[in-house]
Design a protein around this motif. Structure first.
Motif, PDB file in Angstrom:
ATOM      1  N   MET A 195      10.101 -12.354  -2.689  1.00  0.00           N
ATOM      2  CA  MET A 195      10.450 -11.479  -3.740  1.00  0.00           C
ATOM      3  C   MET A 195      10.489  -9.738  -3.228  1.00  0.00           C
ATOM      4  N   LEU A 196       9.394  -9.796  -2.609  1.00  0.00           N
ATOM      5  CA  LEU A 196       9.109  -8.104  -2.256  1.00  0.00           C
ATOM      6  C   LEU A 196      10.080  -7.767  -1.244  1.00  0.00           C
ATOM      7  N   ILE A 197      10.478  -8.635  -0.304  1.00  0.00           N
ATOM      8  CA  ILE A 197      11.173  -8.452   0.751  1.00  0.00           C
ATOM      9  C   ILE A 197      12.633  -8.320   0.168  1.00  0.00           C
ATOM     10  N   ALA A 198      13.140  -9.208  -0.467  1.00  0.00           N
ATOM     11  CA  ALA A 198      14.445  -9.377  -1.073  1.00  0.00           C
ATOM     12  C   ALA A 198      14.818  -8.220  -1.970  1.00  0.00           C
TER      13      ALA A 198
ATOM     14  N   LEU B 299      11.294   3.841  -0.686  1.00  0.00           N
ATOM     15  CA  LEU B 299      11.491   2.520  -1.232  1.00  0.00           C
ATOM     16  C   LEU B 299      12.040   2.748  -2.764  1.00  0.00           C
ATOM     17  N   LYS B 300      12.574   1.678  -3.409  1.00  0.00           N
ATOM     18  CA  LYS B 300      13.268   1.636  -4.787  1.00  0.00           C
ATOM     19  C   LYS B 300      12.286   2.270  -5.857  1.00  0.00           C
ATOM     20  N   ASP B 301      12.990   2.835  -6.598  1.00  0.00           N
ATOM     21  CA  ASP B 301      12.279   3.307  -7.988  1.00  0.00           C
ATOM     22  C   ASP B 301      12.337   1.848  -8.638  1.00  0.00           C
ATOM     23  N   PRO B 302      10.972   1.818  -9.370  1.00  0.00           N
ATOM     24  CA  PRO B 302      10.725   0.411 -10.147  1.00  0.00           C
ATOM     25  C   PRO B 302      11.789   0.283 -11.203  1.00  0.00           C
ATOM     26  N   LYS B 303      12.517   1.469 -11.749  1.00  0.00           N
ATOM     27  CA  LYS B 303      13.543   1.319 -12.727  1.00  0.00           C
ATOM     28  C   LYS B 303      14.672   0.589 -12.037  1.00  0.00           C
ATOM     29  N   ASP B 304      14.849   0.442 -10.897  1.00  0.00           N
ATOM     30  CA  ASP B 304      16.071  -0.381 -10.159  1.00  0.00           C
ATOM     31  C   ASP B 304      15.683  -1.587  -9.747  1.00  0.00           C
ATOM     32  N   TYR B 305      14.462  -1.974 -10.023  1.00  0.00           N
ATOM     33  CA  TYR B 305      14.172  -3.489  -9.655  1.00  0.00           C
ATOM     34  C   TYR B 305      15.164  -4.484 -10.295  1.00  0.00           C
ATOM     35  N   LYS B 306      15.606  -5.262  -9.434  1.00  0.00           N
ATOM     36  CA  LYS B 306      16.488  -6.410  -9.977  1.00  0.00           C
ATOM     37  C   LYS B 306      15.683  -7.700  -9.602  1.00  0.00           C
ATOM     38  N   ILE B 307      14.840  -7.966  -9.048  1.00  0.00           N
ATOM     39  CA  ILE B 307      14.070  -9.004  -8.664  1.00  0.00           C
ATOM     40  C   ILE B 307      12.532  -8.952  -8.920  1.00  0.00           C
ATOM     41  N   ILE B 308      11.942  -8.095  -8.312  1.00  0.00           N
ATOM     42  CA  ILE B 308      10.438  -7.804  -8.998  1.00  0.00           C
ATOM     43  C   ILE B 308      10.382  -7.468 -10.448  1.00  0.00           C
ATOM     44  N   GLY B 309       9.529  -8.087 -11.095  1.00  0.00           N
ATOM     45  CA  GLY B 309       9.576  -8.080 -12.615  1.00  0.00           C
ATOM     46  C   GLY B 309      10.228  -9.018 -13.289  1.00  0.00           C
ATOM     47  N   ARG B 310      11.222  -9.856 -12.471  1.00  0.00           N
ATOM     48  CA  ARG B 310      11.831 -10.987 -13.415  1.00  0.00           C
ATOM     49  C   ARG B 310      11.030 -12.148 -13.012  1.00  0.00           C
ATOM     50  N   ALA B 311      11.105 -12.872 -14.154  1.00  0.00           N
ATOM     51  CA  ALA B 311      10.475 -14.341 -13.994  1.00  0.00           C
ATOM     52  C   ALA B 311      10.910 -15.189 -13.264  1.00  0.00           C
ATOM     53  N   THR B 312      10.399 -15.853 -12.215  1.00  0.00           N
ATOM     54  CA  THR B 312      10.840 -16.579 -11.121  1.00  0.00           C
ATOM     55  C   THR B 312      10.197 -18.022 -10.995  1.00  0.00           C
TER      56      THR B 312
ATOM     57  N   ARG C 133       0.127  -1.288 -12.435  1.00  0.00           N
ATOM     58  CA  ARG C 133       1.301  -0.939 -12.949  1.00  0.00           C
ATOM     59  C   ARG C 133       2.772  -1.855 -12.843  1.00  0.00           C
ATOM     60  N   GLN C 134       2.532  -3.045 -12.096  1.00  0.00           N
ATOM     61  CA  GLN C 134       3.632  -4.111 -11.875  1.00  0.00           C
ATOM     62  C   GLN C 134       3.212  -5.358 -11.655  1.00  0.00           C
ATOM     63  N   ILE C 135       3.854  -6.257 -12.751  1.00  0.00           N
ATOM     64  CA  ILE C 135       3.685  -7.590 -12.559  1.00  0.00           C
ATOM     65  C   ILE C 135       4.906  -7.985 -11.817  1.00  0.00           C
ATOM     66  N   ILE C 136       4.657  -8.662 -10.561  1.00  0.00           N
ATOM     67  CA  ILE C 136       5.576  -8.996  -9.702  1.00  0.00           C
ATOM     68  C   ILE C 136       6.639  -9.954 -10.032  1.00  0.00           C
ATOM     69  N   ASN C 137       5.891 -11.107 -10.440  1.00  0.00           N
ATOM     70  CA  ASN C 137       6.741 -12.400 -10.541  1.00  0.00           C
ATOM     71  C   ASN C 137       5.832 -12.726 -12.170  1.00  0.00           C
ATOM     72  N   PRO C 138       6.536 -12.434 -13.299  1.00  0.00           N
ATOM     73  CA  PRO C 138       5.771 -12.737 -14.631  1.00  0.00           C
ATOM     74  C   PRO C 138       5.561 -14.378 -14.756  1.00  0.00           C
ATOM     75  N   HIS C 139       6.537 -14.886 -14.422  1.00  0.00           N
ATOM     76  CA  HIS C 139       6.419 -16.508 -14.525  1.00  0.00           C
ATOM     77  C   HIS C 139       5.008 -16.994 -13.762  1.00  0.00           C
TER      78      HIS C 139
ATOM     79  N   PRO D 125      -0.529  -2.486  -7.847  1.00  0.00           N
ATOM     80  CA  PRO D 125      -0.871  -3.940  -8.516  1.00  0.00           C
ATOM     81  C   PRO D 125      -1.704  -4.700  -7.480  1.00  0.00           C
ATOM     82  N   THR D 126      -2.503  -5.802  -8.368  1.00  0.00           N
ATOM     83  CA  THR D 126      -3.424  -6.657  -7.515  1.00  0.00           C
ATOM     84  C   THR D 126      -3.130  -8.178  -7.821  1.00  0.00           C
TER      85      THR D 126
END
Length: 725
Positions: A73-76, A180-193, A621-627, A686-687
């Motif tokens: 997800m991070l790479i994508a 690197l992207k601004d978190p406000k522009d994330y489309k994959i990071i932060g999306r339940a997957t 500051r970031q939950i990468i995959n909430p699911h 994030p950890t």
């Protein structure tokens, strides 16, 4: 044509990618190679196919924690490719390409949060550069969107697939130079997957080590002594070889390293069942071994004797504990104990190995493949570079598969047999030859002053080890263990006992036991001094931000945040029915700050029924995959409660008595309960999440039991007979 982003040079273009030593190179494959098996992307991270589909390689072992989904997800995200166009492949063990590949310590996120995003950013930059050259425009005028490179000024666009072949002659940019992207522009990071392999798992498709099949494969069992490390005195090999389907039975001398190849008897057959039936005929006799003198009852007795005398050493001594206890308005003294635990992974240990022409090929569900390679190399006398390890999805790890004893057993048996061999342990093998969470004993004294402040804390910790300052694996406690540094008068004494039982990390090592002790005794002091347990904990944390320095600093501000949050969402302080109570606990481990409340109802016969758990966690500051994040927290809480309610390994005469789920039960469906998860977002990197939510679950439960019954649980697993009305 495909673009292949790799971690080691396969052709001419190289660049350093991160402080971790990642190296990126680009190569080109033909369309036929991209569609078939001819392409061998041993070192690849990213391949872009002509149809725009992107294959991303996961570098680390997958044990159910979701890493095979999260890292890609991070790479994508930085590659700017829709997740629907991503396929994922599992890397083999290749430390020259990927650096260290392991699953443990909840470290995948903190170690790879940046470098994996930069992998995607480099690939994206190369595609932009290829388009800019084709269109004769500055690369800075081009952007990307959903797998396309766009030049808005000329209204031109090109798919990643159409540009991949044009990247071959380009020099990759320095990854550190890329924004690197601004978190406000994330489309994959932060999306339940959902986990990438979920559909295959629920439909029973072969994914795990236990599913591996190779041509000409035979099956093996390996019988080891019930007393750890004992040698074979005799075995009826002829009887075993007389069983239909058995090809060979032989004794392995082995060594004395409990993490390596131990003495035993191998039986190899056409089927695993035939191998097991042959093993049943061995009637193995084992040589005497000094560990046969050790047992759980003796450990507990010796711990009490050691606690009654002077400690072997003092690990911490702040202030004057004796004077503070003498002057305290209220003092409490208590002894706590916890047992050995087995990992009880649902997939027993297994490994498939081929040894041919001085080379070894291994298929293993391992959390830590490179030490396995080194162990096999040393034991078999083979160069490490002649060993290939395919990392297969693990059916649970929890720290057990950080050890590779089953790997070296399979390789040895395969070499002796001269054929591919799949070694499969029985459940009893798995439970009786584990690297156990160590038992431990704590003898505590605490004092609270007239203002309700905790002023004195003393712990004589009795554990296992060879003496001096050394502990047995995972049996130690740091001198900074909370509430050290938060109590002005704090003394931590240590005594150890010799141990011949193998021990090792279990999910949230150390913390999974220590949190039970520390948070339970803190609760005792709160109640004894007539204070609300939440208020007492907040007072103990104080109003400071950081306690300590550097990597060992404890962020009290973050912990206060999760304590306050969980108290709020759980409606702490509300009136509850009779024999129903809420308990709270918090713990910092693996860079995560967690506080938890559990509500339990205790029946008249002493049976505790958990009704609900609330969790507040701060992992940055970031939950990468909430699911996946919620899944990890819920699983951790259920895992911890299962340990508290049921689990115990008993050592008698140097051997493990429990052998299957009838004597070592796990939590059942009818005991499960809802776990409500809340995040406290803070501006920290994030950890990971695989472990830090487990430790507070156990004391939250035992503290809730006290609130419901007035009876304090000081030894695990919970003895229900003591909780009767």
């Amino acid at each position: 044509m495909t673009l292949e982003l790799t971690g080691a040079s396969r052709r001419e273009f190289l660049t350093a990618a991160s402080a971790s030593g990642l190296v990126i190179s680009f190569t080109v494959a033909t369309k036929a190679q991209a569609q078939g098996a001819a392409l061998q992307p041993i070192n690849a991270y990213v391949k872009v196919a002509p149809d725009g589909m992107v294959t991303i390689t996961n570098k680390n072992p997958e044990c159910g924690q979701g890493i095979k989904t999260m890292l890609p997800m991070l790479i994508a995200e930085e590659l700017d490719i829709p997740w629907e166009k991503v396929r994922i492949e599992q890397a083999d063990n290749d430390p020259q390409t990927y650096g260290r590949q392991f699953a443990g310590g909840s470290m995948a996120t903190p170690l790879h949060w940046e470098d994996q995003r930069r992998v995607g950013a480099v690939a994206r930059a190369m595609l932009i550069q290829a388009a800019a050259l084709a269109w004769n425009c500055p690369a800075g005028e081009c952007t990307t969107q959903a797998g396309l490179v766009l030049h808005k000024a000329s209204n031109r666009k090109a798919t990643y697939g159409s540009l991949a072949s044009q990247c071959a002659g380009l020099t990759p940019p320095d990854p550190k130079s890329l924004t690197l992207k601004d978190p406000k522009d994330y489309k994959i990071i932060g999306r339940a997957t959902p986990q990438y392999d979920t559909a295959k798992i629920v439909t029973g498709q072969p994914l795990f080590g236990i599913d591996v099949q190779v041509p000409g494969m035979l099956y093996a069992t390996y019988e080891k002594a019930p007393v750890f490390g004992a040698k074979v005195a005799s075995a009826d090999l002829a009887a075993a070889q007389g069983v239909k389907g058995v090809r060979k039975a032989f004794v392995v001398d082995g060594g004395t390293n409990l993490s390596g190849l131990l003495p035993g008897v191998a039986v190899v057959a056409d089927t695993w069942w035939a191998a097991k039936k042959g093993r049943d005929q061995l009637k193995t006799q084992w040589a005497d071994h000094p560990t046969a003198q050790q047992n759980s009852e003796g450990f507990a007795k010796r711990a009490a004797e050691l606690a009654a005398g002077p400690p072997q050493r003092t690990a911490r001594n702040d202030g004057d504990v004796a004077a503070a206890l003498k002057g305290a308005a209220k003092t409490v003294e208590a002894a706590y104990a916890y047992p050995f635990l087995s990992h009880a992974t649902l997939e027993p240990q297994n490994c498939t190995a081929v040894v041919k022409d001085g080379k070894v090929e291994i298929w293993a569900p391992t959390q830590n493949p490179e030490p396995g390679r080194q162990l096999v190399a040393t034991t078999l006398g083979i160069k490490p570079e002649d060993i290939t390890i395919h990392m297969i999805r693990c059916g649970g790890g929890f720290g057990r598969r950080l050890s590779n004893d089953y790997m070296v057993e399979a390789a040895w048996i395969a070499r002796e047999t001269g054929a591919p061999v799949k070694l499969l342990w029985t459940r009893e093998d798995d439970m009786r030859h584990d690297f156990y969470r160590p038992a431990g004993f704590h003898f505590l004294k605490g004092g609270v002053d007239a203002q309700g402040k905790l002023v004195a804390w003393q712990d004589h910790f009795v554990s296992f080890g060879p003496g001096g300052e050394q502990f047995a694996p995972s049996a130690g406690m740091a001198p900074t263990e909370f509430p050290a540094r938060f109590v002005p008068n704090c003394k931590i004494d240590v005594s150890t006992m010799p141990l011949g039982v193998p021990t090792g990390p279990l999910r949230a090592p150390g913390s999974n036991a220590l949190s039970f002790v520390m948070q339970s005794f803190i609760d005792e002091l709160a109640h004894a001094s007539g204070q609300d347990p939440v208020a007492f904990r907040l007072k103990l944390l104080g109003d400071q931000k950081l306690v300590g320095e550097g990597s060992g600093a404890y962020n009290a501000e973050r912990m206060r945040g999760v304590v306050q949050k969980v108290a709020e969402v759980s409606k702490w302080g509300e009136k509850l029915p009779a024999r129903t109570g809420k308990g709270i606990a918090f713990h910092y481990s693996h860079l995560g700050y967690f506080a938890e409340v559990i509500q339990v109802q205790v029946a008249a016969d002493g049976t505790p029924k958990v009704q609900k758990a609330w969790v507040a966690g701060d992992v940055g500051r970031q939950i990468i995959n909430p699911h996946g994040a919620v899944n990890q927290v819920q699983g951790s809480v259920l895992d911890g409660v299962s340990e508290a309610l049921h689990q115990k390994i008993t050592i008698e005469n140097g051997r493990t008595m429990e052998g299957n789920f009838d004597s070592y039960p796990l939590i059942r469906m009818n005991e499960a309960f809802p776990v409500e998860v809340h995040w406290v977002m803070t501006d920290y990197p994030p950890t990971g999440l695989g472990e830090p939510a487990l430790p507070p679950a156990i004391p939250a439960l035992t503290n809730a039991i006290f609130a419901a019954t007035g009876k304090r649980v000081r030894e695990l697993p919970i003895d229900r007979s003591l909780l009767k009305a």
